[in-house]
Scaffold this active site. Sequence first.
Site, short mmCIF file in Angstrom:
data_model
loop_
_atom_site.label_atom_id
_atom_site.label_comp_id
_atom_site.label_asym_id
_atom_site.label_seq_id
_atom_site.Cartn_x
_atom_site.Cartn_y
_atom_site.Cartn_z
N GLN A 1 -51.28 -34.83 -22.14
CA GLN A 1 -50.32 -33.73 -22.18
C GLN A 1 -48.92 -34.32 -22.34
OE1 GLN A 1 -49.41 -30.35 -21.17
NE2 GLN A 1 -47.30 -31.04 -20.83
N THR A 2 -48.11 -33.73 -23.22
CA THR A 2 -46.73 -34.20 -23.30
C THR A 2 -45.79 -33.11 -23.81
OG1 THR A 2 -45.28 -35.91 -24.20
CG2 THR A 2 -47.04 -35.18 -25.64
N ARG A 3 -44.51 -33.23 -23.42
CA ARG A 3 -43.46 -32.34 -23.95
C ARG A 3 -42.34 -33.17 -24.53
NH1 ARG A 3 -40.59 -32.85 -18.82
NH2 ARG A 3 -38.61 -32.41 -19.84
N HIS B 1 -43.20 -42.52 -27.26
CA HIS B 1 -42.61 -43.83 -27.50
C HIS B 1 -43.68 -44.88 -27.18
CE1 HIS B 1 -38.89 -41.84 -28.24
NE2 HIS B 1 -38.89 -41.28 -27.04
N HIS C 1 -45.80 -44.55 -23.95
CA HIS C 1 -46.85 -43.51 -24.01
C HIS C 1 -48.02 -44.01 -24.86
CE1 HIS C 1 -42.95 -41.31 -23.75
NE2 HIS C 1 -43.55 -40.83 -22.69
N GLY D 1 -49.71 -38.94 -15.03
CA GLY D 1 -48.87 -40.10 -14.70
C GLY D 1 -47.89 -39.77 -13.60
N ARG D 2 -46.71 -40.32 -13.74
CA ARG D 2 -45.67 -40.13 -12.74
C ARG D 2 -44.95 -38.80 -13.01
NH1 ARG D 2 -40.40 -41.12 -12.20
NH2 ARG D 2 -39.69 -41.96 -10.20
N ASP D 3 -44.69 -38.04 -11.97
CA ASP D 3 -43.86 -36.83 -12.07
C ASP D 3 -44.35 -35.87 -13.15
OD1 ASP D 3 -41.77 -35.24 -11.25
OD2 ASP D 3 -40.35 -36.09 -12.67
N HIS D 4 -45.63 -35.57 -13.13
CA HIS D 4 -46.23 -34.68 -14.15
C HIS D 4 -45.58 -33.29 -14.10
CE1 HIS D 4 -49.69 -33.74 -16.80
NE2 HIS D 4 -49.41 -32.52 -16.41
N ALA D 5 -45.17 -32.79 -15.28
CA ALA D 5 -44.49 -31.48 -15.39
C ALA D 5 -43.33 -31.35 -14.41
CB ALA D 5 -45.49 -30.33 -15.19
N VAL E 1 -13.67 -9.54 -31.85
CA VAL E 1 -15.08 -9.26 -31.57
C VAL E 1 -15.26 -7.80 -31.16
CG1 VAL E 1 -16.94 -9.73 -29.95
CG2 VAL E 1 -15.72 -11.63 -30.99
N ARG F 1 -19.31 -5.52 -20.49
CA ARG F 1 -18.66 -6.82 -20.65
C ARG F 1 -19.72 -7.91 -20.82
NH1 ARG F 1 -13.03 -7.05 -18.77
NH2 ARG F 1 -12.49 -5.18 -17.61
S1 PPS Z 1 -14.57 -9.08 -21.76
O1 PPS Z 1 -14.46 -8.73 -20.34
O2 PPS Z 1 -14.66 -10.51 -21.93
O3 PPS Z 1 -15.64 -8.34 -22.43
O4 PPS Z 1 -13.17 -8.61 -22.39
P1 PPS Z 1 -12.64 -8.90 -23.86
O5 PPS Z 1 -13.63 -8.46 -24.84
O6 PPS Z 1 -12.20 -10.32 -23.99
O7 PPS Z 1 -11.37 -7.99 -23.93
C1 PPS Z 1 -10.68 -7.98 -25.15
C2 PPS Z 1 -9.34 -7.27 -25.04
O8 PPS Z 1 -9.50 -5.96 -24.57
C3 PPS Z 1 -8.22 -5.48 -24.11
N1 PPS Z 1 -8.56 -4.59 -22.98
C4 PPS Z 1 -8.95 -4.94 -21.74
N2 PPS Z 1 -9.05 -6.13 -21.13
C5 PPS Z 1 -9.50 -6.14 -19.84
N3 PPS Z 1 -9.81 -5.04 -19.13
C6 PPS Z 1 -9.70 -3.81 -19.72
N4 PPS Z 1 -10.04 -2.72 -19.04
C7 PPS Z 1 -9.26 -3.74 -21.06
N5 PPS Z 1 -9.05 -2.71 -21.93
C8 PPS Z 1 -8.64 -3.26 -23.09
C9 PPS Z 1 -7.42 -6.71 -23.80
O9 PPS Z 1 -6.35 -6.70 -24.71
C10 PPS Z 1 -8.33 -7.89 -24.12
O10 PPS Z 1 -7.72 -8.89 -24.90
P2 PPS Z 1 -6.89 -10.15 -24.35
O11 PPS Z 1 -6.76 -11.04 -25.55
O12 PPS Z 1 -7.66 -10.79 -23.25
O13 PPS Z 1 -5.57 -9.63 -23.92
#
Ligand code: PPS
Length: 566
Positions: A189-191, A195, A198, A283-287, A428, A443
Amino acid sequence: MLCKIPELFAQDEELEYLKEKAPTLKSWHLTVRQACDLDLLLNGAFHPLTGFLNKDEYNSVCENMCLTSGELWPIPINLDVSENFSQIVKPGEEIALRDQEGVILAILTVEDIWSPDKPFEAENVFGSNDAEHPGVSYLKQKAGPVYVGGSVIGVNKPTFYDFKTLRDTPNELRKKFNEVGWSRIVAFQTRNPLHRAHYELTHRASEEFQANLLIHPVVGMTKPGDIDHFTRVRCYEAILHQYPRSSTCLSLLNLAMRMAGPREAILHGLIRANYGCTHFIIGRDHAGPGLNSDNKPFYEPYKAQEIFERYQDKININLIKFKNFVYVEDKAQFEAINEVPSGAKTLEISGTELRRRLNNDLPIPEWFSFPDVIRELRRSRPPRNQQGFTVFFTGLSGSGKSTIANALLNMLLEIGDRPVTLLDGDIVRKRLSSELGFSKEHRDLNIRRIGYVAMEIVKNGGIAICAPIAPYEQTRKAVREEIQSFGSFVEVYLSTTLEVCERRDRKGLYKLARLGKIKEFTGISDPYEVPQSPELEIDSENSSVEHCASEIMLKLRSLGLLGARV
Ligand code: PPS
């Protein structure tokens, strides 16, 4: 002559009937681990199990290491589900078990639905509740809160597209053994990649016991941070020609390991017996799961051998015990540590040391491994300064995350040796998470999405700069763990105080938060958990953006993530 092992697949008319019925049933989409478990249940590798454990069996396995029938079984195989799913199913009902793409693999007839006592399970199965144990951590952080137990019947075989010819069910391997006339078979058995140590150990086991050798590596789930199975299988294939061709076989096992040490050794033995093997090397420390939070091993090094011996009469396979193998320099060969002449100089390279050498493009001596194996490892793990990595900023709104991240982005683009992506919090939230608010749940979801994208970037050799608030330690930790399987994770905590952030108030949000016009505002009406051990802490109050970004560049350089001359 090896006989057939029972499989759990439906046949003929029953199969047709179940295939008709399955789409009308409630569905559970299997996690990666559950898909591995189901595969081994259906193909007989987990024989005598006939499904996911019901409540009585679960308790019996946890407490007494046996099924209610008295048969030895060391590790609970459970179908863990969400609270929501547990509320829509009831005992007696049939549910369809689907893979990640939605293909129906099996039907489970529900016997029990219950909320397990996870600390009890952890203590009994892993002998610990320490979250440093990967099995404990999975149980507590990833496994669902409710278990559904019941028998399963297979309707479709799971499909694999990688290394198809190397994957065998117990009956396929038994058939092969019968065809070539093998009656004594020692399984290894190996993960890890194999070398020279082994190689010596397996070679010696096969010679000493006059047995054929089955190299049986796990390709399901192993310890987080292990070398991926694609690379490992290429490594195994690269050295197969070193073994005698007529008495050696390589086959892949789709097991999801729990790293449960002694108990897992028993499971491994039972599985290999189902595959028709007669001997099993421990052998030694299996899994072994590594070190606990006090930096001590979870299990004594030869505990797995000891427990295996204790239950030997209930496991239909013979134990072959081996001590650790070390290289004896004067003799230019490997020896079991207890056979090394006193005073002889021995050499060893630990896994950590090997990773360091690979990361830094340093030589790896031939006594340690085969050049073909090292070539494969270097191919899949380039030196650290060519790997992808993540710089993960965290800090209050207004702490300087976006501005410093942007400066860092440009400095890295100037170097130009890897693609760089900035996943800024605000951007994002517009492009990836526009439907989310600022509750803890939302969040966390937001950060996990960022983590997922960053992981994909890192996996493909790029640099991801993330700059969200990311207020929760647990979520940051989860993202770190996910990314670290593919490259480095550098957490930069912007510790600029709330007072300073509020004074800056570049977006005017603090003012609105104080007036109660923005709810759940981090630092004012919502928590921010200070990072426990970030790679870097920066207070941007009295430093220029350039200074902060260049501090990060220095850190990246010291971690070996930037080439020496860039
Ligand atoms: S988290 O908690 O990591 O999901 O927040 P994030 O996505 O980084 O938040 C991005 C920006 O949202 C604005 N914002 C708030 N921040 C915190 N709390 C509340 N309630 C909120 N509402 C709006 C804020 O401008 C964050 O951007 P930054 O760049 O941090 O100022």
